[in-house]
Design a protein around this motif. Structure first.
Motif, PDB file in Angstrom:
ATOM      1  N   ALA B 151      44.514  51.747  43.577  1.00  0.00           N
ATOM      2  CA  ALA B 151      43.138  51.976  44.008  1.00  0.00           C
ATOM      3  C   ALA B 151      42.165  52.065  42.841  1.00  0.00           C
ATOM      4  O   ALA B 151      40.989  52.327  43.042  1.00  0.00           O
TER       5      ALA B 151
ATOM      6  N   GLY C  37      34.205  50.870  38.720  1.00  0.00           N
ATOM      7  CA  GLY C  37      34.390  51.661  39.921  1.00  0.00           C
ATOM      8  C   GLY C  37      33.120  51.919  40.695  1.00  0.00           C
ATOM      9  O   GLY C  37      33.121  52.674  41.665  1.00  0.00           O
ATOM     10  N   LYS C  40      30.994  47.253  42.800  1.00  0.00           N
ATOM     11  CA  LYS C  40      30.469  45.887  42.746  1.00  0.00           C
ATOM     12  C   LYS C  40      31.428  44.914  43.431  1.00  0.00           C
ATOM     13  O   LYS C  40      31.028  44.112  44.280  1.00  0.00           O
ATOM     14  N   THR C  41      32.682  45.012  43.044  1.00  0.00           N
ATOM     15  CA  THR C  41      33.678  44.127  43.634  1.00  0.00           C
ATOM     16  C   THR C  41      33.774  44.351  45.135  1.00  0.00           C
ATOM     17  O   THR C  41      33.829  43.415  45.930  1.00  0.00           O
ATOM     18  N   THR C  42      33.750  45.615  45.504  1.00  0.00           N
ATOM     19  CA  THR C  42      33.842  45.936  46.922  1.00  0.00           C
ATOM     20  C   THR C  42      32.673  45.308  47.685  1.00  0.00           C
ATOM     21  O   THR C  42      32.852  44.771  48.782  1.00  0.00           O
ATOM     22  N   GLU C  83      37.291  38.604  41.572  1.00  0.00           N
ATOM     23  CA  GLU C  83      37.743  39.340  40.390  1.00  0.00           C
ATOM     24  C   GLU C  83      39.249  39.106  40.226  1.00  0.00           C
ATOM     25  O   GLU C  83      39.993  39.037  41.186  1.00  0.00           O
ATOM     26  N   GLN C 191      29.854  42.266  33.649  1.00  0.00           N
ATOM     27  CA  GLN C 191      29.899  43.384  32.705  1.00  0.00           C
ATOM     28  C   GLN C 191      29.040  43.070  31.497  1.00  0.00           C
ATOM     29  O   GLN C 191      28.529  43.962  30.836  1.00  0.00           O
TER      30      GLN C 191
HETATM   31  N1  ATP Z   1      42.459  49.044  47.220  1.00  0.00           N
HETATM   32  C1  ATP Z   1      41.747  50.165  47.010  1.00  0.00           C
HETATM   33  N2  ATP Z   1      42.134  51.308  47.602  1.00  0.00           N
HETATM   34  C2  ATP Z   1      41.452  52.442  47.420  1.00  0.00           C
HETATM   35  N3  ATP Z   1      40.360  52.544  46.628  1.00  0.00           N
HETATM   36  C3  ATP Z   1      39.939  51.447  46.006  1.00  0.00           C
HETATM   37  C4  ATP Z   1      40.613  50.197  46.154  1.00  0.00           C
HETATM   38  N4  ATP Z   1      39.979  49.277  45.416  1.00  0.00           N
HETATM   39  C5  ATP Z   1      38.944  49.910  44.836  1.00  0.00           C
HETATM   40  N5  ATP Z   1      38.910  51.226  45.178  1.00  0.00           N
HETATM   41  C6  ATP Z   1      37.958  52.206  44.742  1.00  0.00           C
HETATM   42  O1  ATP Z   1      36.685  51.756  45.103  1.00  0.00           O
HETATM   43  C7  ATP Z   1      35.752  52.051  44.096  1.00  0.00           C
HETATM   44  C8  ATP Z   1      34.954  50.802  43.757  1.00  0.00           C
HETATM   45  O2  ATP Z   1      35.823  49.835  43.206  1.00  0.00           O
HETATM   46  P1  ATP Z   1      35.325  48.398  42.797  1.00  0.00           P
HETATM   47  O3  ATP Z   1      36.552  47.617  42.430  1.00  0.00           O
HETATM   48  O4  ATP Z   1      34.453  47.863  43.838  1.00  0.00           O
HETATM   49  O5  ATP Z   1      34.486  48.705  41.486  1.00  0.00           O
HETATM   50  P2  ATP Z   1      33.786  47.722  40.486  1.00  0.00           P
HETATM   51  O6  ATP Z   1      32.395  48.154  40.438  1.00  0.00           O
HETATM   52  O7  ATP Z   1      34.046  46.325  40.819  1.00  0.00           O
HETATM   53  O8  ATP Z   1      34.533  48.129  39.138  1.00  0.00           O
HETATM   54  P3  ATP Z   1      35.000  47.199  37.903  1.00  0.00           P
HETATM   55  O9  ATP Z   1      33.814  47.051  37.070  1.00  0.00           O
HETATM   56  O10 ATP Z   1      36.032  48.014  37.203  1.00  0.00           O
HETATM   57  O11 ATP Z   1      35.507  45.962  38.459  1.00  0.00           O
HETATM   58  C9  ATP Z   1      36.528  52.609  42.927  1.00  0.00           C
HETATM   59  O12 ATP Z   1      36.306  53.990  42.895  1.00  0.00           O
HETATM   60  C10 ATP Z   1      37.947  52.337  43.235  1.00  0.00           C
HETATM   61  O13 ATP Z   1      38.755  53.398  42.821  1.00  0.00           O
END
Ligand code: ATP
Ligand code: ATP
Ligand code: MG
Ligand code: MG
Lengths: 320, 262, 233, 361, 290
Positions: B151, C37, C40-42, C83, C191
C-alpha cells in the motif's frame, strides 16, 4: 471501544489459534462422544497435520507441491512395513518414516526446487505419482493395491486403541505440529520464507540462501506429511496406496487453500471442511459430489483468501 | 587496494553486447556514480557485479577477495548490498518486516531454535525489530512501519529498499535509481541520506538520472554508453565533456547538473 | 473537456482522495504535482477507471463516465501511461505498441507507429524483443508510446520522465508540447515539477488527497510555497 | 414399528464405480421391494447406504458410523478387498455380521466369526479358466493383468494355481487401470514364441481396450477374460473385437440360456427382470453379488426371527443351499463363502452375446 | 522393426490425445495464468454428450456438434458464475475454484449421464491399416489430424490476430490490458469458451479409442497438464510436442522397460527435461529482469 481493541489484539495474537484449537479439542469429546464422531475428529486432526506441512511450504514459502500425499504414503508405509517385515517397533517406525521422508525430500528437493510455479507443481506431482506407483506395484513389500495391515502402536508401553485414545493421540500430535508451525512463522526463518515467496531476487539480495530455505521448508513439510501418514496407518490398522494418490495430494492442497493459505488455524478449518462436509452430505446420496463441488466454489468465490483469513480481515476491518 | 574493483566486465544477450569491457574501482566512503543513456548497460552492470548474471568475462573483487560469479546471497554476506530499479519489495509484508528480512544476516538463531520457538528467538525478534525501526527512521519512513508494503506509494518503496539494503550492514551499497519517483525536495532528503551513508565508510555505487543529485554528491562519475565506458572522472569534468552532453545530458541535464553546484 | 467533481476514492476503507475537484479544458496541458503518497496516481487511476470512484462525478466531454469500464473510457478517447511502466513483459515491443491501438484499429495506426518509433528510435531497433528485456528507461518509453498509439483525446501521463535519461526528459516534454499542438489534451503527473509546470498551461497541487492550490503553470512556479515544498528552491 | 437397519458401504463412485454402482442400485431396489411386501418380522427395513469413493480410509469411517450412529444390525457391502479389509475390524469388534461383496480370498481365509462374502474368489476363476484351457490342450499362455486390486489379486492367484494344470506362463504383462492403449504389452506377447492363449485378469474398461488392441494387432490366439468383465457393457465397449472371448461367469449372464431344470434359472430371471426394469441398464454379476448379499442377510433375519446381530450371524452361518444368482451357497463354520467352482459357467461371446460354452451340469 | 513401428503408432495416438488436452489448457492459461483443473471434464462432456445424443438417435456429426456447443456453454457458465465473480482473486484461488468446478461437473455428470463406461463408434471403421508390418487404426489418424488442425489454428490465433495478442496481454499484465482498452472479462470468457470447445473436440475424437466415463476427466487433466508443462506452458506447439513425447515415452516405456512403471518412466523424463530446461521444451530461456 476497549473491548473492540482487545478483540483486535486477540485476533492478531500469535497463540490465539493454538488456544482455540486446544479448546476445541477438549470440547469435541464432550459434545460428540460417539466413537464415530471421535474418529472423524481424529481424521480432521491427522489431515490437518499433513496439510500443515503444506502450509509451511506453500503458505509461507510459496512453493507449490502436488505430490504431498507421496510423503504421507511414505510415512504410512514405514509404520506398516517396519513392524510387519522387519519386526521393528511401530513407534520407532513412525520416527524412521519421518526421517526417511525428510531424507527423500532432501534428495528430491535439491534438483526440483529450482523450478518455479507450475513447473514445480508438475515435478512434485511426478514425484507423488511415482511413490504411489511403487506402493501400488511392489506387492511383495506393500501388499499392493489392497494395502496391508498395520501393527498396533504403543506409546512407551501404552497400546493405543479405541477411538477416544486415538483422538487424544492425534490431538496431541496436531497441537505440537501447529505450535511448531506458528513458531516458524514468527521467527527469522518464517520471515525468510515469506520473503522469498514475494521475491526470490530480493530475498537473495538480503543474504538469504533461497535454495537452502526452500529445501528446509520442503523437508519439514515432508516430515509433517510422514508423521500424519504414520498416524493414519496406525489408527486404521490398515493402509492402502490410496493414501499417496494424486487425488489425495489435491485434497491436501485444497485444505490449505480453502482454510486460508499460510494460516495455521485455517489449515485445520480446511481439513475439517473436507473431512466433515462429505459426512454431512451423505444424505444427499447421488447429489453429494455435485453439492460438495458447488460448496467449494461458493466458499472460494466469497472468501477468496480462504475461510479464516477472509473472516478475520472482515472482522478487523469493522473494528477501529 | 580499493574496496571494490570491477575489471573488464562483459556480457551479451543474443548478440547484443549489453556490457562490454567496463572497469572501475570504488573506495570506502566514496560515492561513485554511473550514468548513461537508457539501455547503456548500467543495471546490467549491477546485475553482473551482484551475481545475478554470470559475467562472460571480467572480475569483481571486494576488499581484495575475488567475488566473481558468487551467488547473490553469498555476496551479501561478504558485504555487498543493493537496491533494484524495478522494485523488488516483499509486497505481502509490512514495511518494518521488509527491513527485518534485511537484517537476516545479523540474526543469530538456528533453524531448530526457530522451530521450537526458544526464548532466544523472541529476544532476537525484538532486537531485529528495533534495529529495523531505526533504519526506517533513517530513511524517513518510521510513520509507515506497520503499513503493508503493497500500500505504499512509489517514492516510499524506493526508500524502503534502501533501508532494507542498509540492514545488511554492507561495505558496498549499490543503488539503482533511488531518487526515481521523488520530487526535488524528497530527492534532497535522499541526497543527505546517501552522503550520510558514505560518511559512515560505506562505498556507494549510484545509478541515477537526476543530474542534480549525481553531480552534487558523487566523488567520481562513470559514463556508460552502449555497454562501453564513455568517460570517467570528477563530476565537473564529466558534465563538461561534450561527448557526454551530446549522448546523455542534453540541455536539460546540463542545466540540472549546473544547479547542483548552483 | 474533463471535469472532476468531488471525486472520492479509497483502498479498502481508507479514503485516499477526498472530494477532489479539477478541470482540464480541451487542448490544455495540466500538471498535477504533489509529494509521495499525495494521491496523484490514485487520481489518474480513477480517471481511467481501473480504480473505482467511491463518490463524485467525472464528466468527459459532458458525459458522466465514472461508472464506465476502463475499455469504454478508452473508446471515448482517454488513454493512460501508468506509473511503473506496466508493459506486457513477454510480448514484443511492437506487439505492445499494437495493443496500445487495440481500440483504434484504423488507417492511422501505421502512421502513429512510425511516429512513436521516430520519437523513440531505440524502440524501433528493439521492436522484435520481449518488452521485459528492455532497460528501465526503454520500458518507460514503451509505456508512453503505447499510450500514444490509442490516438487519445485526453492523455494521462503518470511520471513519464521517471527513469529517463536527461536528454530524453527534454524530448518527452517537447513531445508533450507537440501533442498539444496536435490538439491532444494532456494531464501530466510529474515529480520533475519545475519542468512540468514550465510547459503546463495550468497546474494543481495535491496534498494528502486534496487539491490545495491551482493556477497557471507560471504562477505556481513562482509561488513561494510551491518553490520550497516541491521544487526544492 | 422400529425399522430394522441394514448398513452398506460401497464404491458407488471412483475407480470401482463399475462394480459399486450396480451393487448400490440392487441393494436399494431389494430393500424397497422387501418393504413393499411388508418388511421383515413385521418391521420395515431401512438401508443405510454410504459411498466410499473407492477410498479404504473413508470406508473405515463409514463403517464406524454404521455401527455407532446408525446402529445397523447387519452390513452388506465393501466393493473392493481393500475397503472390506479396512472395515472388518469395526464389525468384528462390534459383533455385527458383515457380508462382503469383494473378491479377495483373504476376506474369508482365515474365517472370521462375523465376516461372510458372496462373490467367487479369484482363485476359483483361475481354476475354472485353467480347467478350460487344459481341456482344449493349451499349455503355454501369456498373461496381461490390470494393476488395480482386482487384476493384481487375480494375477497372483492364477500364478499360484497355474502349475497344477501343467500350464506355463511365458509372458506376464501389466497395464494401469486407466490406461487407454495396451498395444505395447500385447505386442510383446505377440512376439513371445510359443504362446497359445492369452489371459487378461482385470475389470473396468481395461479389458475392453485390451480386447480391441488384441484385434487391432491381428492376434488370433484364444483370449480369456475374467469374471471382472461379466457385464453386458464389456461387449458393447469391446465391439466386434469381443467375438470369441471366453470367460468364467456366474449364471446371471446367461439366464435365458440356462436349462429349464437349472435351479438358478428362476432366481436369475427374476433378478434380471426387476433390475433391468428399475434401472434401464443390463444386469451384471456385480449387482448379483449385492442381490445375494442382501438376500442372505434378510433370509437370515427371517430365519432367526430376530434382528439381533449375533442371532443373524448364527442364522447366516447356518445357511444351506441358498439359491442365488451367483451360485448356490452353503455356509459352514469353516466356510464363509460357500460356493464351489461349479457355480462358474464357461461362457464365450458369440454374435455379440454371451453363450454357454459347456452344457450345464 | 515392425515392433518399433507399432510402438511409434501407439505412442503417437496416445500422445496426440494428450496433446489435444494440453492444447485446451493453453488458452485459459494464456489469458489468466490459471491452470483450469476442469479442463479434463470438458473432454468428458464432449465424449459423454456425444454418446448420449447418439443413443437418442442423432447422427455422429450432429451429436458431436451439439456436444461441443454444450461444452462451450458449460465453459461460459463456469466463467460467468465462478470465475468472473471472483475477479481479482489470486491464481491460487481461481485454481481452487476450477477444482471445485471439476468436482461439481463430475457430480452432475453422474446424474445426467451415468457411471458406466461408454464408447463411440470409430469415425471411419475399425479395420486396421497395415503399415510396414505394424497396424494403425483409422481413428488414430482422426486424432492426429484434429491435433494438427487445432495446433495450427491456435498458433495462428495467438501469433497473428489482435484478439490472440490481447489474450496474451491479459495474462501478462491485467492492469495494462485494461488500460489499453481490452475488455478483460470478454477475453476471459472467450478463453473459457474456446478451451471448452477444444476439450470437447478432444473428447469426441478420443472416445472411440480411450472410452469415456463421467470421471475420466481427472486422468485426462493430469496427462494433459504434464504434456503442457513438458512442452512449456502456454505454447501451443509445446503442448503438442509435449503430448506426443509423453505418449511415446509411455509406450516405449511399456514396450521396452516395464509396463508397470511406464508412467514413472514418463515422469522421470519430464523431471530430467525440466532439470535442464526449467521452463519446458518451448518455454523460452528468458532471464529474469530485475
Ligand atoms: N493498493 C493500495 N492499498 C492501500 N493503500 C494504497 C494503495 N496504493 C496506494 N495507497 C495509498 O494511497 C495514497 C496515495 O497513493 P498514490 O500512489 O496515489 O500517491 P502518489 O501521489 O502517486 O505518490 P508517488 O509520488 O509516490 O507516486 C498513499 O498514502 C498510499 O499509501
Ligand atoms: N535479459 C536480457 N535479454 C536481452 N536484452 C537485455 C537483457 N537485459 C538487458 N538487455 C539489454 O541490455 C541493454 C542494457 O540494459 P540495462 O538495463 O543495463 O540498461 P540501463 O543502463 O540500466 O538503462 P536504464 O537507464 O534505462 O535503466 C538494453 O538495451 C537491454 O534491452
Ligand atoms: Mg537501469
Ligand atoms: Mg504515483
Amino acid at each position: 471501544m476497549g473491548a473492540k481493541a482487545t478483540l483486535a489484539r486477540v485476533l492478531r495474537a500469535r497463540f490465539t489459534p493454538l488456544i482455540v484449537l486446544a479448546a476445541l479439542m477438549v470440547l469435541v469429546p464432550v459434545l460428540a462422544p460417539s466413537s464415530f464422531h471421535l474418529r472423524v475428529a481424529a481424521l480432521v486432526w491427522i489431515f490437518a497435520l499433513a496439510a500443515l506441512g503444506l502450509t509451511i511450504l506453500m503458505g509461507y514459502a510459496g512453493q507449490v507441491s502436488l505430490g504431498h500425499a507421496g510423503f504421507v504414503g511414505i510415512g504410512a508405509y514405514a509404520v506398516a512395513i517396519g513392524p510387519a517385515r522387519l519386526g521393528l517397533d511401530p513407534l520407532l517406525c513412525l520416527g524412521l518414516g519421518a526421517v526417511l521422508a525428510g531424507a527423500i525430500a532432501y534428495g528430491v528437493g535439491r534438483p526440483i526446487l529450482k523450478l518455479k510455479g507450475y513447473y514445480l507443481a508438475i515435478a512434485t506431482l511426478g514425484f507423488g505419482v511415482i511413490v504411489a506407483l511403487v506402493l501400488h506395484s511392489e506387492a511383495e513389500i506393500t501388499g499392493g493395491p489392497d494395502g496391508m495391515a498395520v501393527a498396533r502402536l504403543s506409546l512407551f508401553g501404552w497400546r493405543v486403541s479405541g477411538a477416544l485414545n486415538w483422538y487424544w493421540v492425534t490431538s496431541g500430535a496436531l497441537l505440537i505440529g501447529a505450535l511448531l508451525a506458528l513458531n516458524i512463522a514468527a521467527s527469522p526463518t518464517g520471515r525468510a520464507l515469506r520473503a522469498l515467496h514475494d521475491s526470490e531476487v530480493a530475498a537473495a539480495g538480503t543474504g538469504i540462501d533461497v535454495g537452502a530455505k526452500k529445501l528446509a521448508a520442503f523437508v519439514v513439510a515432508a516430515v509433517y506429511g510422514a508423521v500424519a501418514g504414520g498416524l493414519l496407518a496406525a489408527m486404521n490398522g490398515l493402509i492402502t496406496p490410496e493414501a499417496a494418490s494424486f487425488s489425495h495430494s489435491i485434497e491436501l492442497v485444497a485444505m490449505v487453500i480453502i482454510g486460508g493459505l499460510g494460516s495455521v488455524f485455517g489449515t485445520v478449518v480446511g481439513a475439517a471442511f473436507l473431512v466433515v462436509l462429505p459426512q454431512m452430505l451423505t444424505a444427499l446420496q447421488e447429489y453429494e459430489q455435485a453439492v460438495l463441488g458447488l460448496l467449494i466454489m461458493v466458499f472460494m468465490i466469497f472468501l477468496p483468501q480462504g475461510i479464516v483469513p477472509s473472516i478475520r480481515a472482515y472482522i478487523l476491518e469493522r473494528l477501529p | 587496494m580499493s574496496l571494490l574493483e570491477v575489471r573488464d566486465m562483459g556480457i551479451s544477450f543474443g548478440g547484443l553486447k549489453a556490457v562490454d569491457g567496463v572497469s572501475f574501482t570504488v573506495e570506502a566512503g566514496q560515492v561513485f556514480s554511473i550514468i548513461g543513456p537508457n539501455g547503456a548497460g548500467k543495471t546490467t552492470l549491477f546485475n553482473l557485479v551482484t551475481g545475478i548474471y554470470r559475467p562472460s568475462r571480467g572480475k569483481v573483487t571486494l576488499a581484495g577477495a575475488d567475488m566473481t560469479g558468487l551467488a547473490p546471497h553469498l555476496l551479501v554476506r561478504r558485504g555487498m548490498a543493493r537496491t533494484f530499479q524495478n522494485l523488488q519489495v516483499f509486497f505481502r509484508m509490512t514495511a518494518v518486516e521488509n527491513v527485518m528480512v534485511g537484517c537476516h544476516l545479523a540474526e543469530r538463531t538456528s533453524f531448530l531454535a526457530d522451530l521450537l520457538g526458544l526464548p532466544a528467538v523472541a529476544r532476537q525478534n525484538k532486537v531485529t525489530r528495533e534495529h529495523a525501526l531505526a533504519l526506517l527512521g533513517r530513511v524517513g519512513l518510521a510513520h509507515l512501519a506497520d503499513a503493508s508494503a503493497g500500500a505504499l506509494p512509489y517514492g516510499a518503496l524506493k526508500r524502503l529498499e534502501i533501508a532494507r539494503a542498509l540492514a545488511a550492514n554492507p561495505k558496498v551499497l549499490l543503488l539503482d535509481e533511488p531518487a526515481a519517483g521523488c520530487n526535488a525536495v524528497e530527492t534532497e532528503a535522499i541526497d543527505h541520506l546517501i552522503a550520510d551513508i558514505a560518511r559512515g565508510g560505506v562505498g556507494v555505487v549510484l545509478i541515477e538520472h537526476d543530474m542534480k543529485l549525481v553531480m552534487k554528491i558523487s566523488d567520481r562519475v562513470l559514463v556508460l554508453a552502449q555497454g562501453r565506458p564513455l568517460a570517467e572522472g570528477a563530476p565537473r569534468a564529466v558534465r563538461e565533456n561534450p561527448q557526454v552532453i551530446a549522448a546523455y545530458l542534453g540541455d536539460h541535464g546540463a542545466r540540472e547538473a549546473d544547479r547542483a553546484h548552483g | 473537456m474533463l471535469t472532476v467533481e468531488a471525486i472520492t476514492s479509497a483502498y479498502g476503507r481508507i479514503n485516499v482522495l477526498h472530494e477532489v475537484w479539477l478541470e482540464v479544458k480541451a487542448g490544455e496541458i495540466v500538471a498535477l504535482v504533489g509529494s509521495n503518497g499525495a494521491g496523484k496516481t490514485t487520481l489518474l487511476r480513477t480517471l481511467s477507471g481501473v480504480q473505482p470512484a467511491r463518490s463524485g462525478r467525472i464528466l468527459f466531454k459532458g458525459e458522466a463516465i465514472e461508472r464506465l469500464e476502463p475499455h469504454q473510457r478508452v473508446v471515448r478517447g482517454i488513454s493512460q501511461s501508468p506509473e511503473g511502466r506496466q508493459v506486457f513483459g513477454p510480448l514484443s515491443v511492437e506487439d505492445n505498441l499494437r495493443l496500445g491501438a487495440y481500440r483504434r484499429q484504423d488507417a492511422g495506426m501505421r502512421g502513429r507507429l512510425d511516429h512513436v518509433f521516430a520519437l523513440f528510435p531505440v524502440l524501433a531497433e528493439k521492436r522484435r524483443i520481449a518488452a521485459m528485456s528492455l532497460s528501465g528507461g526503454q520500458q518507460q518509453m514503451l509505456a508512453i508510446g503505447r499510450a500514444l498509439m490509442a490516438a487519445p483525446k485526453l492523455l494521462l501521463l503518470d511520471e513519464p520522465s521517471l527513469g529517463l535519461a536527461p536528454l530524453l526528459v527534454d524530448q518527452i516534454l517537447a513531445a508533450v508540447r507537440a501533442l498539444r499542438a496536435e490538439g491532444i489534451t494532456v494531464l501530466l503527473v510529474e515529480q520533475n515539477a519545475s519542468a512540468a509546470l514550465a510547459i503546463a498551461d495550468r497546474g494543481y497541487v495535491l496534498e494528502t488527497g486534496r487539491v490545495v492550490m491551482e493556477g497557471s503553470g507560471a504562477a505556481l512556479l513562482d509561488d513561494p510555497k510551491v518553490r520550497t515544498a516541491y521544487l526544492g528552491l | 414399528a422400529d425399522p430394522i437397519r441394514i448398513g452398506s458401504v460401497v464404491s458407488a463412485t471412483g475407480p470401482s464405480a463399475f462394480l459399486g454402482d450396480p451393487e448400490a442400485k440392487t441393494l436399494k431396489l431389494y430393500v424397497e421391494e422387501l418393504n413393499k411386501k411388508g418388511g421383515l418380522l413385521g418391521r420395515p427395513v431401512e438401508l443405510v447406504l454410504y459411498d466410499d469413493g473407492g477410498d479404504a480410509n473413508k470406508a473405515r469411517t463409514f463403517a464406524t458410523r454404521l455401527v455407532e450412529d446408525d446402529k445397523v444390525v447387519a452390513m452388506v457391502g465393501g466393493t473392493s478387498t481393500g475397503a472390506t479389509m479396512a472395515m472388518i475390524p469395526v464389525f468384528e469388534e462390534a459383533g455385527i455380521p458383515f457380508v462382503s461383496l469383494a473378491g479377495g480370498i483373504e476376506i474369508i481365509e482365515p474365517v472370521r466369526p462375523f465376516v461372510f462374502k458372496t462373490p467367487h474368489t479369484d482363485k476359483t476363476a483361475c481354476q475354472k479358466i485353467f480347467e478350460d484351457m487344459k481341456a482344449r490342450g493349451i499349455t503355454k499362455i501369456g498373461m496381461i493383468s490390470g494393476t488395480d486390486g482386482f487384476g493384481k489379486s487375480m494375477r497372483n492367484q492364477c500364478l499360484k494355481v497355474v502349475g497344477g494344470y501343467n500350464i506355463t506362463v511365458l509372458a506376464d504383462e501389466t497395464y494401469g487401470a486407466t490406461d487407454s492403449d495396451m498395444t505395447p504389452q500385447l505386442n510383446k506377447i505377440k512376439n513371445t514364441a510359443g504362446v497359445e492363449a492369452v489371459l487378461n485378469p482385470g475389470f473396468g474398461q481395461g479389458p475392453a481396450i485390451v480386447t480391441r488392441n488384441y484385434a487391432q494387432l491381428g492376434l488370433k490366439l484364444p483370449l480369456y477374460q475374467s469374471h471382472g468383465v461379466a457385464s453386458k457393457s464389456f461387449i458393447e465397449l469391446a465391439g466386434p473385437a469381443a467375438e470369441g472371448v471366453r470367460l468364467p461367469a456366474p449364471a446371471i449372464l446367461v439366464g435365458d440360456k440356462l436349462a429349464t431344470e437349472d435351479p438358478q434359472k428362476a432366481v436369475v430371471a427374476g433378478y434380471k427382470a426387476s433390475y433391468e426394469k428399475a434401472t434401464g441398464q443390463s444386469v451384471s454379476t456385480f449387482g448379483g453379488y449385492g442381490f445375494d448379499g442382501i438376500q442372505l442377510v434378510t433370509q437370515a433375519i427371517d430365519k432367526a426371527k430376530s434382528a439381533e446381530p449375533k442371532k443373524i450371524r448364527d442364522a447366516l452361518e447356518a445357511t444351506r443351499s441358498y439359491v442365488g444368482v451367483t451360485g448356490v451357497y452353503s455356509f459352514s463354520p469353516t466356510d464363509h463363502l460357500g460356493l464351489g467352482t461349479d457355480s462358474f459357467r464357461m461362457l464365450e461371446i458369440r454374435g455379440g452375446d454371451w453363450t454357454l460354452d459347456a452344457p450345464t451340469r | 522393426m515392425s515392433e518399433f513401428l507399432q510402438l511409434v503408432f501407439s505412442g503417437l495416438t496416445v500422445g496426440a490425445i494428450y496433446a489435444l488436452i494440453a492444447l485446451g489448457f493453453t488458452l485459459i492459461y494464456n489469458a489468466s495464468d490459471v491452470i483450469n483443473f476442469a479442463q479434463g471434464d470438458f473432454v468428458m462432456i464432449g465424449g459423454m454428450a456425444t454418446v448420449f445424443l447418439m443413443s437418442a438417435g442423432l447422427a455422429l456429426p450432429v451429436a458431436a456438434f451439439i456436444a461441443v456447443v454444450a461444452s462451450v456453454g458449460v465453459g461460459l457458465l463456469l466463467h460467468r458464475f465462478a470465475i468472473e465473480p471472483a475477479r481479482g482473486a489470486s491464481p491460487v484461488t481461481l485454481i481452487m475454484i476450477t477444482i471445485g468446478a471439476s468436482i461439481f461437473i463430475k457430480g452432475v455428470a453422474q446424474i445426467v449421464f451415468d457411471k458406466q463406461f461408454h464408447s463411440l463408434p470409430a469415425f471411419s471403421g475399425d479395420t486396421p491399416i497395415p503399415v510396414g508390418g505394424a497396424t494403425l487404426l483409422p481413428q488414430s489418424l482422426w486424432v492426429l489430424g484434429t491435433t494438427l488442425g487445432l495446433v495450427v489454428a491456435l498458433y495462428l490465433f495467438l501469433e497473428h490476430t489482435l484478439s490472440g495478442k490481447a489474450l496474451l496481454a491479459t495474462a501478462a499484465n491485467r492492469l495494462a490490458a485494461r488500460l489499453v482498452g481490452i475488455n478483460v472479462t470478454l477475453i476471459l470468457a472467450m478463453a473459457f469458451g474456446l478451451s471448452a470447445a477444444i476439450g470437447a473436440l478432444a473428447g469426441v475424437v478420443a472416445t472411440p479409442i480411450t472410452l469415456t466415463r463421467y470421471d475420466i476427466g481427472t486422468l485426462f487433466a493430469l496427462k494433459g497438464f504434464a504434456a503442457a508443462m513438458l512442452g512449456g506452458m502456454g505454447n501451443p506447439v509445446g503442448a503438442v510436442v509435449g503430448g506426443l513425447l509423453i505418449g511415446l515415452l509411455e509406450t516405449f516405456g511399456a514396450g521396452y522397460v516395464s509396463s508397470t512403471y511406464k508412467d514413472a518412466v514418463a515422469f522421470l523424463m519430464i523431471l530430467f527435461v525440466l532439470f535442464f530446461l526449467p521452463r519446458g521444451l518451448f518455454g523460452g530461456r528468458s532471464v529474469e529482469r530485475v
